[in-house]
Design a protein around this motif. Structure first.
Motif, PDB file in Angstrom:
ATOM      1  N   SER A   7       0.828  -1.196   0.000  1.00 30.22           N
ATOM      2  CA  SER A   7       0.000   0.000   0.000  1.00 30.22           C
ATOM      3  C   SER A   7       0.870   1.256   0.000  1.00 30.22           C
TER       4      SER A   7
ATOM      5  N   CYS B 280      -0.184   3.921   1.233  1.00 28.64           N
ATOM      6  CA  CYS B 280      -0.785   4.722   2.297  1.00 28.64           C
ATOM      7  C   CYS B 280      -0.199   4.363   3.662  1.00 28.64           C
ATOM      8  N   GLU B 281      -0.197   5.345   4.549  1.00 26.61           N
ATOM      9  CA  GLU B 281       0.313   5.145   5.905  1.00 26.61           C
ATOM     10  C   GLU B 281      -0.427   6.069   6.851  1.00 26.61           C
ATOM     11  N   ASP B 282      -0.697   5.591   8.054  1.00 27.27           N
ATOM     12  CA  ASP B 282      -1.277   6.446   9.088  1.00 27.27           C
ATOM     13  C   ASP B 282      -0.172   7.250   9.757  1.00 27.27           C
TER      14      ASP B 282
ATOM     15  N   THR C 182      -4.453   9.659   7.391  1.00 23.01           N
ATOM     16  CA  THR C 182      -3.907   8.669   6.471  1.00 23.01           C
ATOM     17  C   THR C 182      -3.425   9.414   5.240  1.00 23.01           C
TER      18      THR C 182
ATOM     19  N   CYS D 243      -1.248   9.087   1.436  1.00 18.21           N
ATOM     20  CA  CYS D 243      -0.899   8.143   0.380  1.00 18.21           C
ATOM     21  C   CYS D 243      -0.043   8.857  -0.661  1.00 18.21           C
TER      22      CYS D 243
ATOM     23  N   VAL E 191      -5.753   2.887  -4.836  1.00 17.01           N
ATOM     24  CA  VAL E 191      -6.137   3.853  -3.804  1.00 17.01           C
ATOM     25  C   VAL E 191      -7.071   4.862  -4.447  1.00 17.01           C
TER      26      VAL E 191
ATOM     27  N   TRP F 285       0.172  13.563  -3.439  1.00 19.35           N
ATOM     28  CA  TRP F 285      -0.191  13.108  -2.101  1.00 19.35           C
ATOM     29  C   TRP F 285      -1.688  13.228  -1.905  1.00 19.35           C
TER      30      TRP F 285
ATOM     31  N   LEU G   1     -11.957   7.236   1.869  1.00 19.75           N
ATOM     32  CA  LEU G   1     -10.750   6.659   1.273  1.00 19.75           C
ATOM     33  C   LEU G   1     -10.965   5.183   0.992  1.00 19.75           C
TER      34      LEU G   1
ATOM     35  N   ASP H  56      -8.529   1.796  -0.053  1.00 19.07           N
ATOM     36  CA  ASP H  56      -7.185   1.241  -0.199  1.00 19.07           C
ATOM     37  C   ASP H  56      -7.337  -0.262  -0.387  1.00 19.07           C
TER      38      ASP H  56
END
Length: 245
Positions: free
Chosen positions: A21, A23-25, A34, A36, A76, A184, A220, A222
């Motif tokens: 992914s 994406c990241e928290d 979150t 991405c 995403v 982003w 969102l 993902d």
């Protein structure tokens, strides 16, 4: 910053692996988000509005259903701008090089009309976020474009009407482009004000230009993590497209 540095190192010149992914928290200013990171030069990024019959997709699930015919799926995705009750875009909307709704450069009610607002333009493997009147003056050709507002960050400066400590808070989502050309996506996982959300883009993601997409209805998708935010029907949707596994 270690989390984002890891993302950037992986996306510097090549797309993320198929099972990874983008994406990241992250936590910024005490709030959860979150984020991405997408490399538009190496990733298929599209906007979606209507299906083959002219009906609004209105959901991530419907977009995925249409992509199945191509042997593809969403990677995403998020809602991509404000829309009218019939789900038509409020401002400029371009899909596949065709303009389906026109640019709006005048001030108006609501967040969209809180100038300066802006346009996210995708063309030839490049993403740009531009202030709407600058976009009108340059008239760049876009494969895909969506207009929304207000601008969160414009040439490194926050929108002048944002107030630190404002109690007007919502779940919000937006998009920005950093100096390396990475696109982003960001969504807050809790209610935040405009000032905090804009500073996330400027100070954490280091995007000199960023655009607010919407609030309250923000969602969102993902495909790797399994996150699939549900809710009210959406108008424009932006997403990455990849081969179905």
């Amino acid at each position: 910053m270690k989390v984002l540095a890891a993302i950037l190192s992986l996306l510097g010149s090549t797309p993320a692996a198929a099972d990874e992914s983008p994406c990241e928290d992250v936590t910024f200013d005490g709030a959860s988000f979150t984020v991405c990171a997408v490399n538009p030069g190496a990733t298929d990024v599209r906007l979606f509005l209507h299906d083959a019959d002219g009906a609004p997709y209105s959901s991530f699930r419907a977009v995925n259903g249409a992509l199945e015919a191509e042997g593809r799926t969403l990677g995403v995705a998020m809602n991509a701008g404000m829309f009218h009750p019939d789900l038509a875009p409020v401002g400029l909307y371009v899909e596949g090089g065709a303009e389906l709704a026109g640019l709006v450069t005048s001030a108006g009610p609501g967040n969209f009309g809180m100038l300066p607002n802006g346009v996210l333009c995708l063309a030839e493997g490049r993403a740009r976020v531009m202030e709407s009147r600058a976009f009108a003056a340059e008239a760049p050709a876009c494969d895909y474009a969506t207009q929304s507002g207000p601008m969160l960050v414009l040439d490194g400066a926050l929108h002048p009407r944002f107030l630190p400590g404002s109690d007007s808070t919502h779940v919000r989502n937006g998009a920005g482009v950093d100096r390396e050309g990475r696109l982003w996506f960001a969504i807050s996982n809790e209610a935040v004000n405009f000032d905090t959300f804009a500073r996330l883009f400027r100070d954490r993601l280091e995007t000199p230009d960023a655009l607010y997409l919407d609030g309250s209805i923000s969602r969102l998708y993902d495909g790797v993590s399994g996150r699939h935010d549900a809710g009210w029907p959406m108008g424009p949707i932006i997403g990455t497209v990849k081969e179905a596994q």
